[in-house]
Design a protein around this motif. Structure first.
Motif, PDB file in Angstrom:
ATOM      1  N   GLU A 135     -42.591 126.229 -11.480  1.00 27.76           N
ATOM      2  CA  GLU A 135     -42.351 124.894 -12.022  1.00 27.76           C
ATOM      3  C   GLU A 135     -43.487 124.476 -12.960  1.00 27.76           C
ATOM      4  N   GLN A 136     -44.725 124.654 -12.525  1.00 33.03           N
ATOM      5  CA  GLN A 136     -45.879 124.261 -13.338  1.00 33.03           C
ATOM      6  C   GLN A 136     -45.937 125.046 -14.639  1.00 33.03           C
ATOM      7  N   GLN A 137     -45.735 126.351 -14.577  1.00 32.34           N
ATOM      8  CA  GLN A 137     -45.809 127.171 -15.785  1.00 32.34           C
ATOM      9  C   GLN A 137     -44.654 126.865 -16.738  1.00 32.34           C
ATOM     10  N   SER A 138     -43.491 126.559 -16.202  1.00 31.04           N
ATOM     11  CA  SER A 138     -42.350 126.183 -17.045  1.00 31.04           C
ATOM     12  C   SER A 138     -42.648 124.881 -17.785  1.00 31.04           C
ATOM     13  N   LYS A 139     -43.216 123.926 -17.078  1.00 33.03           N
ATOM     14  CA  LYS A 139     -43.574 122.648 -17.699  1.00 33.03           C
ATOM     15  C   LYS A 139     -44.675 122.828 -18.734  1.00 33.03           C
ATOM     16  N   THR A 140     -45.630 123.701 -18.445  1.00 34.25           N
ATOM     17  CA  THR A 140     -46.696 123.993 -19.403  1.00 34.25           C
ATOM     18  C   THR A 140     -46.113 124.592 -20.674  1.00 34.25           C
ATOM     19  N   ALA A 141     -45.180 125.520 -20.523  1.00 32.75           N
ATOM     20  CA  ALA A 141     -44.553 126.156 -21.683  1.00 32.75           C
ATOM     21  C   ALA A 141     -43.763 125.144 -22.504  1.00 32.75           C
ATOM     22  N   ALA A 142     -43.023 124.275 -21.841  1.00 30.53           N
ATOM     23  CA  ALA A 142     -42.244 123.255 -22.555  1.00 30.53           C
ATOM     24  C   ALA A 142     -43.169 122.324 -23.337  1.00 30.53           C
ATOM     25  N   SER A 143     -44.262 121.919 -22.716  1.00 25.94           N
ATOM     26  CA  SER A 143     -45.225 121.051 -23.373  1.00 25.94           C
ATOM     27  C   SER A 143     -45.884 121.755 -24.558  1.00 25.94           C
ATOM     28  N   ALA A 144     -46.214 123.021 -24.381  1.00 23.38           N
ATOM     29  CA  ALA A 144     -46.845 123.794 -25.455  1.00 23.38           C
ATOM     30  C   ALA A 144     -45.902 123.910 -26.653  1.00 23.38           C
ATOM     31  N   ALA A 145     -44.625 124.161 -26.390  1.00 16.14           N
ATOM     32  CA  ALA A 145     -43.650 124.268 -27.482  1.00 16.14           C
ATOM     33  C   ALA A 145     -43.528 122.937 -28.229  1.00 16.14           C
ATOM     34  N   GLN A 146     -43.531 121.840 -27.494  1.00 20.02           N
ATOM     35  CA  GLN A 146     -43.451 120.529 -28.123  1.00 20.02           C
ATOM     36  C   GLN A 146     -44.694 120.258 -28.980  1.00 20.02           C
ATOM     37  N   THR A 147     -45.852 120.634 -28.478  1.00 15.91           N
ATOM     38  CA  THR A 147     -47.101 120.470 -29.231  1.00 15.91           C
ATOM     39  C   THR A 147     -47.033 121.228 -30.545  1.00 15.91           C
ATOM     40  N   VAL A 148     -46.562 122.468 -30.496  1.00 13.18           N
ATOM     41  CA  VAL A 148     -46.471 123.274 -31.716  1.00 13.18           C
ATOM     42  C   VAL A 148     -45.487 122.646 -32.694  1.00 13.18           C
ATOM     43  N   SER A 149     -44.376 122.174 -32.202  1.00 13.11           N
ATOM     44  CA  SER A 149     -43.374 121.566 -33.072  1.00 13.11           C
ATOM     45  C   SER A 149     -43.962 120.361 -33.823  1.00 13.11           C
ATOM     46  N   VAL A 150     -44.671 119.511 -33.104  1.00 14.03           N
ATOM     47  CA  VAL A 150     -45.306 118.346 -33.722  1.00 14.03           C
ATOM     48  C   VAL A 150     -46.383 118.787 -34.717  1.00 14.03           C
ATOM     49  N   MET A 151     -47.149 119.777 -34.332  1.00 12.72           N
ATOM     50  CA  MET A 151     -48.216 120.268 -35.208  1.00 12.72           C
ATOM     51  C   MET A 151     -47.641 120.850 -36.491  1.00 12.72           C
ATOM     52  N   LEU A 152     -46.554 121.594 -36.388  1.00 10.36           N
ATOM     53  CA  LEU A 152     -45.946 122.180 -37.586  1.00 10.36           C
ATOM     54  C   LEU A 152     -45.389 121.093 -38.501  1.00 10.36           C
ATOM     55  N   ASP A 153     -44.800 120.052 -37.918  1.00 12.28           N
ATOM     56  CA  ASP A 153     -44.340 118.920 -38.735  1.00 12.28           C
ATOM     57  C   ASP A 153     -45.510 118.309 -39.496  1.00 12.28           C
ATOM     58  N   ALA A 154     -46.609 118.111 -38.796  1.00  5.53           N
ATOM     59  CA  ALA A 154     -47.791 117.508 -39.427  1.00  5.53           C
ATOM     60  C   ALA A 154     -48.319 118.402 -40.545  1.00  5.53           C
ATOM     61  N   TRP A 155     -48.368 119.704 -40.312  1.00  7.40           N
ATOM     62  CA  TRP A 155     -48.854 120.620 -41.350  1.00  7.40           C
ATOM     63  C   TRP A 155     -47.923 120.599 -42.555  1.00  7.40           C
ATOM     64  N   MET A 156     -46.628 120.642 -42.300  1.00  2.00           N
ATOM     65  CA  MET A 156     -45.666 120.656 -43.406  1.00  2.00           C
ATOM     66  C   MET A 156     -45.711 119.351 -44.200  1.00  2.00           C
ATOM     67  N   ASP A 157     -46.068 118.260 -43.554  1.00  3.88           N
ATOM     68  CA  ASP A 157     -46.203 116.963 -44.237  1.00  3.88           C
ATOM     69  C   ASP A 157     -47.571 116.791 -44.893  1.00  3.88           C
ATOM     70  N   GLY A 158     -48.457 117.771 -44.734  1.00  3.66           N
ATOM     71  CA  GLY A 158     -49.792 117.687 -45.315  1.00  3.66           C
ATOM     72  C   GLY A 158     -50.753 116.844 -44.499  1.00  3.66           C
ATOM     73  N   ALA A 159     -50.374 116.512 -43.269  1.00  8.09           N
ATOM     74  CA  ALA A 159     -51.208 115.642 -42.432  1.00  8.09           C
ATOM     75  C   ALA A 159     -52.115 116.418 -41.483  1.00  8.09           C
ATOM     76  N   ALA A 160     -51.962 117.724 -41.398  1.00  9.59           N
ATOM     77  CA  ALA A 160     -52.810 118.536 -40.521  1.00  9.59           C
ATOM     78  C   ALA A 160     -53.402 119.678 -41.344  1.00  9.59           C
ATOM     79  N   PRO A 161     -54.697 119.888 -41.229  1.00 10.47           N
ATOM     80  CA  PRO A 161     -55.327 120.969 -42.001  1.00 10.47           C
ATOM     81  C   PRO A 161     -54.918 122.349 -41.488  1.00 10.47           C
ATOM     82  N   PHE A 162     -54.982 123.295 -42.384  1.00  9.02           N
ATOM     83  CA  PHE A 162     -54.609 124.681 -42.081  1.00  9.02           C
ATOM     84  C   PHE A 162     -55.376 125.209 -40.867  1.00  9.02           C
ATOM     85  N   ALA A 163     -56.697 125.080 -40.882  1.00  8.19           N
ATOM     86  CA  ALA A 163     -57.516 125.673 -39.809  1.00  8.19           C
ATOM     87  C   ALA A 163     -57.157 125.090 -38.443  1.00  8.19           C
TER      88      ALA A 163
END
Length: 134
Positions: free
Chosen positions: A20-48
């Protein structure tokens, strides 16, 4: 010291709690990446920062998959489905990283779509694993 503490904590958890814990961690990690990619594509997050987040998240997902695969369970098919869903999320993160490194926005967008599909697959596998058993 941390390894011993983590080992002690995990030893006190049931395999179901660990899954249960690892499944929730994975779901949260995927959501974090999705938000981060949106920010990068919008120019709001630096490459590094984006690249570092992808690498860190890739490791988190690989660790979650390994933890789920190693847990003893009475539902091996459902456990395998959870691990496979997380492996697919990990592959999508790797594709996003490759697209980011190549400055290929189309590839990053495709990887983001794979993340969304993978998140739905993970949610379905999670629901099946934790569904009441007759």
């Amino acid at each position: 010291m941390r390894v011993l503490l983590l080992t002690g904590v995990l030893a006190g958890c049931s395999s179901s709690d660990q899954i249960e814990q690892q499944s929730k961690t994975a779901a949260s990690a995927a959501q974090t990446v999705s938000v981060m990619l949106d920010a990068w594509m919008d120019g709001a997050a630096p490459f590094a920062y984006t690249a570092g987040t992808l690498r860190s998240t890739g490791k988190t997902l690989a660790d979650a998959e390994a933890q789920i695969r190693s847990a003893g369970t009475a539902e091996p098919a459902e456990q395998s489905a959870l691990a496979a869903a997380i492996k697919n999320l990990s592959a999508a993160v790797a594709r996003a990283d490759a697209g980011l490194q190549a400055d290929n926005r189309a590839e990053v967008q495709n990887a983001k779509q794979d993340l969304r599909r993978g998140s739905r697959t993970l949610a379905t596998a999670y629901a099946r694993y934790f569904a009441p058993k007759p």
